[in-house]
Design a protein around this motif. Structure first.
Motif, PDB file in Angstrom:
ATOM      1  N   ALA A 101      44.075 -21.550 -53.599  1.00 33.75           N
ATOM      2  CA  ALA A 101      43.213 -20.359 -53.535  1.00 33.75           C
ATOM      3  C   ALA A 101      44.025 -19.140 -53.113  1.00 33.75           C
ATOM      4  O   ALA A 101      43.806 -18.030 -53.623  1.00 33.75           O
ATOM      5  CB  ALA A 101      42.066 -20.604 -52.554  1.00 33.75           C
ATOM      6  N   ALA A 102      44.966 -19.334 -52.195  1.00 31.19           N
ATOM      7  CA  ALA A 102      45.787 -18.221 -51.729  1.00 31.19           C
ATOM      8  C   ALA A 102      46.685 -17.691 -52.846  1.00 31.19           C
ATOM      9  O   ALA A 102      46.847 -16.474 -53.007  1.00 31.19           O
ATOM     10  CB  ALA A 102      46.627 -18.664 -50.530  1.00 31.19           C
ATOM     11  N   ILE A 103      47.268 -18.585 -53.632  1.00 30.24           N
ATOM     12  CA  ILE A 103      48.102 -18.164 -54.759  1.00 30.24           C
ATOM     13  C   ILE A 103      47.254 -17.531 -55.845  1.00 30.24           C
ATOM     14  O   ILE A 103      47.646 -16.521 -56.454  1.00 30.24           O
ATOM     15  CB  ILE A 103      48.910 -19.360 -55.305  1.00 30.24           C
ATOM     16  CG1 ILE A 103      49.968 -19.796 -54.288  1.00 30.24           C
ATOM     17  CG2 ILE A 103      49.571 -19.016 -56.643  1.00 30.24           C
ATOM     18  CD1 ILE A 103      50.692 -21.076 -54.634  1.00 30.24           C
ATOM     19  N   ASP A 104      46.074 -18.090 -56.093  1.00 25.41           N
ATOM     20  CA  ASP A 104      45.188 -17.528 -57.108  1.00 25.41           C
ATOM     21  C   ASP A 104      44.754 -16.108 -56.763  1.00 25.41           C
ATOM     22  O   ASP A 104      44.374 -15.332 -57.654  1.00 25.41           O
ATOM     23  CB  ASP A 104      43.948 -18.408 -57.277  1.00 25.41           C
ATOM     24  CG  ASP A 104      44.255 -19.743 -57.943  1.00 25.41           C
ATOM     25  OD1 ASP A 104      45.331 -19.860 -58.572  1.00 25.41           O
ATOM     26  OD2 ASP A 104      43.428 -20.668 -57.826  1.00 25.41           O
ATOM     27  N   ALA A 105      44.797 -15.748 -55.485  1.00 29.16           N
ATOM     28  CA  ALA A 105      44.408 -14.398 -55.063  1.00 29.16           C
ATOM     29  C   ALA A 105      45.507 -13.371 -55.329  1.00 29.16           C
ATOM     30  O   ALA A 105      45.282 -12.166 -55.182  1.00 29.16           O
ATOM     31  CB  ALA A 105      44.049 -14.408 -53.577  1.00 29.16           C
ATOM     32  N   LEU A 106      46.701 -13.836 -55.729  1.00 26.83           N
ATOM     33  CA  LEU A 106      47.823 -12.945 -55.998  1.00 26.83           C
ATOM     34  C   LEU A 106      47.840 -12.495 -57.451  1.00 26.83           C
ATOM     35  O   LEU A 106      47.363 -13.195 -58.341  1.00 26.83           O
ATOM     36  CB  LEU A 106      49.146 -13.653 -55.688  1.00 26.83           C
ATOM     37  CG  LEU A 106      49.387 -14.108 -54.251  1.00 26.83           C
ATOM     38  CD1 LEU A 106      50.665 -14.950 -54.190  1.00 26.83           C
ATOM     39  CD2 LEU A 106      49.496 -12.922 -53.312  1.00 26.83           C
ATOM     40  N   GLN A 107      48.456 -11.347 -57.685  1.00 33.87           N
ATOM     41  CA  GLN A 107      48.690 -10.867 -59.040  1.00 33.87           C
ATOM     42  C   GLN A 107      50.038 -11.392 -59.542  1.00 33.87           C
ATOM     43  O   GLN A 107      50.950 -11.620 -58.740  1.00 33.87           O
ATOM     44  CB  GLN A 107      48.697  -9.336 -59.072  1.00 33.87           C
ATOM     45  CG  GLN A 107      47.363  -8.696 -58.734  1.00 33.87           C
ATOM     46  CD  GLN A 107      46.297  -9.036 -59.763  1.00 33.87           C
ATOM     47  OE1 GLN A 107      46.532  -8.976 -60.974  1.00 33.87           O
ATOM     48  NE2 GLN A 107      45.117  -9.404 -59.282  1.00 33.87           N
ATOM     49  N   PRO A 108      50.186 -11.603 -60.868  1.00 30.81           N
ATOM     50  CA  PRO A 108      51.505 -11.980 -61.390  1.00 30.81           C
ATOM     51  C   PRO A 108      52.563 -10.976 -60.935  1.00 30.81           C
ATOM     52  O   PRO A 108      52.311  -9.773 -60.870  1.00 30.81           O
ATOM     53  CB  PRO A 108      51.298 -11.920 -62.908  1.00 30.81           C
ATOM     54  CG  PRO A 108      49.833 -12.206 -63.086  1.00 30.81           C
ATOM     55  CD  PRO A 108      49.156 -11.536 -61.923  1.00 30.81           C
ATOM     56  N   GLY A 109      53.741 -11.493 -60.603  1.00 33.95           N
ATOM     57  CA  GLY A 109      54.795 -10.631 -60.080  1.00 33.95           C
ATOM     58  C   GLY A 109      54.837 -10.587 -58.566  1.00 33.95           C
ATOM     59  O   GLY A 109      55.784 -10.045 -57.989  1.00 33.95           O
ATOM     60  N   SER A 110      53.811 -11.146 -57.922  1.00 36.54           N
ATOM     61  CA  SER A 110      53.840 -11.272 -56.461  1.00 36.54           C
ATOM     62  C   SER A 110      54.815 -12.383 -56.088  1.00 36.54           C
ATOM     63  O   SER A 110      55.430 -13.006 -56.954  1.00 36.54           O
ATOM     64  CB  SER A 110      52.442 -11.592 -55.932  1.00 36.54           C
ATOM     65  OG  SER A 110      51.520 -10.572 -56.245  1.00 36.54           O
ATOM     66  N   ALA A 111      54.947 -12.655 -54.796  1.00 35.76           N
ATOM     67  CA  ALA A 111      55.908 -13.659 -54.344  1.00 35.76           C
ATOM     68  C   ALA A 111      55.310 -14.506 -53.226  1.00 35.76           C
ATOM     69  O   ALA A 111      54.383 -14.078 -52.535  1.00 35.76           O
ATOM     70  CB  ALA A 111      57.194 -12.993 -53.841  1.00 35.76           C
ATOM     71  N   ILE A 112      55.857 -15.717 -53.075  1.00 37.77           N
ATOM     72  CA  ILE A 112      55.476 -16.571 -51.955  1.00 37.77           C
ATOM     73  C   ILE A 112      56.731 -17.082 -51.260  1.00 37.77           C
ATOM     74  O   ILE A 112      57.806 -17.168 -51.868  1.00 37.77           O
ATOM     75  CB  ILE A 112      54.598 -17.771 -52.376  1.00 37.77           C
ATOM     76  CG1 ILE A 112      55.390 -18.769 -53.239  1.00 37.77           C
ATOM     77  CG2 ILE A 112      53.339 -17.301 -53.104  1.00 37.77           C
ATOM     78  CD1 ILE A 112      54.653 -20.081 -53.488  1.00 37.77           C
ATOM     79  N   THR A 113      56.591 -17.398 -49.987  1.00 35.25           N
ATOM     80  CA  THR A 113      57.635 -18.100 -49.243  1.00 35.25           C
ATOM     81  C   THR A 113      57.060 -19.458 -48.853  1.00 35.25           C
ATOM     82  O   THR A 113      55.919 -19.542 -48.406  1.00 35.25           O
ATOM     83  CB  THR A 113      58.055 -17.329 -47.983  1.00 35.25           C
ATOM     84  OG1 THR A 113      56.942 -17.208 -47.084  1.00 35.25           O
ATOM     85  CG2 THR A 113      58.560 -15.940 -48.342  1.00 35.25           C
ATOM     86  N   ILE A 114      57.831 -20.517 -49.026  1.00 34.96           N
ATOM     87  CA  ILE A 114      57.354 -21.874 -48.754  1.00 34.96           C
ATOM     88  C   ILE A 114      58.145 -22.461 -47.587  1.00 34.96           C
ATOM     89  O   ILE A 114      59.341 -22.735 -47.707  1.00 34.96           O
ATOM     90  CB  ILE A 114      57.492 -22.782 -49.989  1.00 34.96           C
ATOM     91  CG1 ILE A 114      56.698 -22.222 -51.170  1.00 34.96           C
ATOM     92  CG2 ILE A 114      57.035 -24.202 -49.664  1.00 34.96           C
ATOM     93  CD1 ILE A 114      56.884 -23.003 -52.465  1.00 34.96           C
ATOM     94  N   PHE A 115      57.464 -22.637 -46.459  1.00 40.16           N
ATOM     95  CA  PHE A 115      58.044 -23.301 -45.292  1.00 40.16           C
ATOM     96  C   PHE A 115      57.059 -24.366 -44.839  1.00 40.16           C
ATOM     97  O   PHE A 115      56.262 -24.169 -43.915  1.00 40.16           O
ATOM     98  CB  PHE A 115      58.350 -22.278 -44.183  1.00 40.16           C
ATOM     99  CG  PHE A 115      59.568 -21.464 -44.481  1.00 40.16           C
ATOM    100  CD1 PHE A 115      60.791 -21.801 -43.941  1.00 40.16           C
ATOM    101  CD2 PHE A 115      59.490 -20.384 -45.343  1.00 40.16           C
ATOM    102  CE1 PHE A 115      61.940 -21.071 -44.248  1.00 40.16           C
ATOM    103  CE2 PHE A 115      60.616 -19.638 -45.657  1.00 40.16           C
ATOM    104  CZ  PHE A 115      61.856 -19.984 -45.106  1.00 40.16           C
ATOM    105  N   THR A 116      57.094 -25.471 -45.543  1.00 43.70           N
ATOM    106  CA  THR A 116      56.156 -26.578 -45.370  1.00 43.70           C
ATOM    107  C   THR A 116      56.963 -27.884 -45.441  1.00 43.70           C
ATOM    108  O   THR A 116      58.153 -27.866 -45.780  1.00 43.70           O
ATOM    109  CB  THR A 116      55.091 -26.561 -46.482  1.00 43.70           C
ATOM    110  OG1 THR A 116      55.761 -26.657 -47.759  1.00 43.70           O
ATOM    111  CG2 THR A 116      54.257 -25.285 -46.447  1.00 43.70           C
ATOM    112  N   PRO A 117      56.348 -29.040 -45.145  1.00 48.57           N
ATOM    113  CA  PRO A 117      57.088 -30.303 -45.257  1.00 48.57           C
ATOM    114  C   PRO A 117      57.713 -30.490 -46.638  1.00 48.57           C
ATOM    115  O   PRO A 117      57.145 -30.087 -47.658  1.00 48.57           O
ATOM    116  CB  PRO A 117      56.009 -31.348 -44.966  1.00 48.57           C
ATOM    117  CG  PRO A 117      55.050 -30.644 -44.065  1.00 48.57           C
ATOM    118  CD  PRO A 117      54.995 -29.230 -44.575  1.00 48.57           C
ATOM    119  N   ASP A 118      58.887 -31.113 -46.663  1.00 50.46           N
ATOM    120  CA  ASP A 118      59.679 -31.217 -47.895  1.00 50.46           C
ATOM    121  C   ASP A 118      58.919 -31.747 -49.114  1.00 50.46           C
ATOM    122  O   ASP A 118      59.082 -31.204 -50.217  1.00 50.46           O
ATOM    123  CB  ASP A 118      60.919 -32.087 -47.646  1.00 50.46           C
ATOM    124  CG  ASP A 118      61.888 -31.457 -46.657  1.00 50.46           C
ATOM    125  OD1 ASP A 118      61.673 -30.293 -46.269  1.00 50.46           O
ATOM    126  OD2 ASP A 118      62.858 -32.141 -46.281  1.00 50.46           O
TER     127      ASP A 118
END
Length: 422
Positions: A101-118
């Motif tokens: 849901a959080a990613i779906d709320a973004l527009q294309p061209g946005s970015a994410i950082t992933i700091f979660t279990p491997d």
């Protein structure tokens, strides 16, 4: 063009400095008491390089405590630095797939950082990539070579950058050593040895996943394997043999499969058609999370690179800066990674720390891509830690895990752009 919007995936120590449950959680006791990702993104937003910020975890009930923690330790310390962000899931919800849901709320061209279990890196990154979202992943990128190659293909298909947060590349001493190795002044690659450890207290922080979802080699050897790969572009790994010690982590209550220390022995060959063709080299990479509780450093870390015409030794555990206090004793700190001391006006002043620089490189690259100023191929050629540029690291780490699980040496086979383990 407006600056990139960023979603921070993961709410733990590295992102916020907050560890534990909503009720009993507190600031980390490590050198990341206020985190790295959140603080850096809040400052990049202040500087106009980042737009909207959001954060997603699995338990929404943590967010009130996290916001209090960030207000107290960042906003009130750095002249009211804005620590606001949109959060997922809602405060009264728990949802392991809230990242969707959080990613779906973004527009294309946005970015994410992933700091979660491997094990979660691959599905989260793939979900974002397929929605044309740029991705930064903490190391290791993924745990399996096949997943690594899938992400490369999907990122190219959807035209997005996938960048691995190998911040040791920007440590000034490591960067200088890499330059000396790649400019030829040290001669052909012959031998590399590295060691990195953290105190046993870290096993308490990582108790939920240590030995079950990942191991100490993925967690710490990934740093120096990547550094070695970046120093020897005309060599490729061909065989990995892993060895490990057990017992201490188990005695501390960790899963019985948790290795204390893992060493990878890697055979490197000069690439066909390169100036190094026909040459052989050896790499030895050791990582441990069972160092003494009072080692005085959060991460003991050093490496030795030997070439045909010279060698480099880097010891970044004790950087000529030690602090002694009655309560904690003698401790060596690392303000070169993240400088938390404010400037004379009370503002955050850590923009030169190599931890901060790593994130800023990603944000600048994304803004340039979105603005049509650069192409993905050029970012690969620049030597940034992109998926394509660290595939040998991914292959070595995966081969090391297979070697431990199956009690044998593992061959790394490469045919063009295709890699496989045998």
């Amino acid at each position: 063009m407006a600056p990139v919007d960023v979603l921070m995936v993961g709410t733990g120590e590295y992102t916020t400095g907050f560890v534990g449950s909503a009720e009993g959680g507190k600031g980390s006791t490590s050198d990341k008491k206020v985190g790295v990702v959140g603080l850096t993104m809040f400052d990049l937003r202040r500087r106009g390089k980042v737009g909207r910020l959001s954060m997603v975890g699995t338990s929404g009930n943590k967010f009130p405590a996290i916001r209090d923690h960030l207000t107290k330790n960042i906003q009130n310390v750095y002249n009211g630095l804005d620590v606001s962000f949109e959060s997922f899931p809602a405060n009264d919800k728990r949802d392991p797939e809230a990242y969707k849901a959080a990613i779906d709320a973004l527009q294309p061209g946005s970015a994410i950082t992933i700091f979660t279990p491997d094990p979660t890196h691959f599905p989260i990154a793939l979900y974002a990539i397929q929605r044309k979202i740029h991705v930064l992943i903490t190391k290791p990128a993924v745990q399996k070579l096949s997943e690594h190659q899938t992400l490369i293909e999907e990122a190219r298909k959807h035209g997005v950058l996938v960048y691995i947060e190998h911040h040791k590349r920007y440590d000034p001493a490591y960067a200088d050593a890499r330059h000396r190795a790649t400019n030829g002044s040290l001669g052909e690659f012959n031998y590399f040895y590295s060691y990195m450890s953290q105190p046993k207290s870290q096993l308490q922080t990582f108790a939920a996943w240590a030995g079950k979802d990942s191991d100490i080699s993925y967690y710490l050897n990934s740093h120096h394997v990547d550094i070695c790969e970046s120093m020897v572009p005309t060599y490729t790994p061909v065989k990995v043999t892993a060895s490990a010690s057990w017992g201490t982590a188990k005695d501390l209550g960790c899963d019985e499969k948790t290795e204390d220390t893992i060493t990878l022995l890697v055979d490197w060959h000069g690439k066909e058609g390169s100036k190094s063709q026909g040459r052989r080299a050896t790499g030895v990479y050791t990582a441990s999370w069972t160092a003494p509780q009072k080692a005085g450093v959060h991460s003991n870390q050093y490496f030795h690179f030997m070439g045909a015409k010279g060698e480099v030794r880097v010891n970044q555990a004790k950087r000529g800066y030690d602090v002694t206090e009655d309560d904690t004793g003698l401790t060596w700190y690392n303000p070169f990674y993240m400088k938390y001391a404010p400037d004379e006006s009370g503002n955050f002043a850590g923009q030169g720390g190599y931890g901060y620089v790593s994130f800023e490189k990603f944000v600048d690259a994304v803004n340039d891509l979105n603005g049509g100023k650069i192409a993905l191929d050029e970012l690969d050629r620049r030597g940034l830690p992109t998926l394509r540029n660290i595939i040998a690291t991914g292959a070595i780490l995966h081969a090391g895990r297979v070697s431990l699980d199956e009690g044998r040496s593992v061959e790394i086979v490469r045919e063009g752009e295709n890699w496989a383990l045998d």
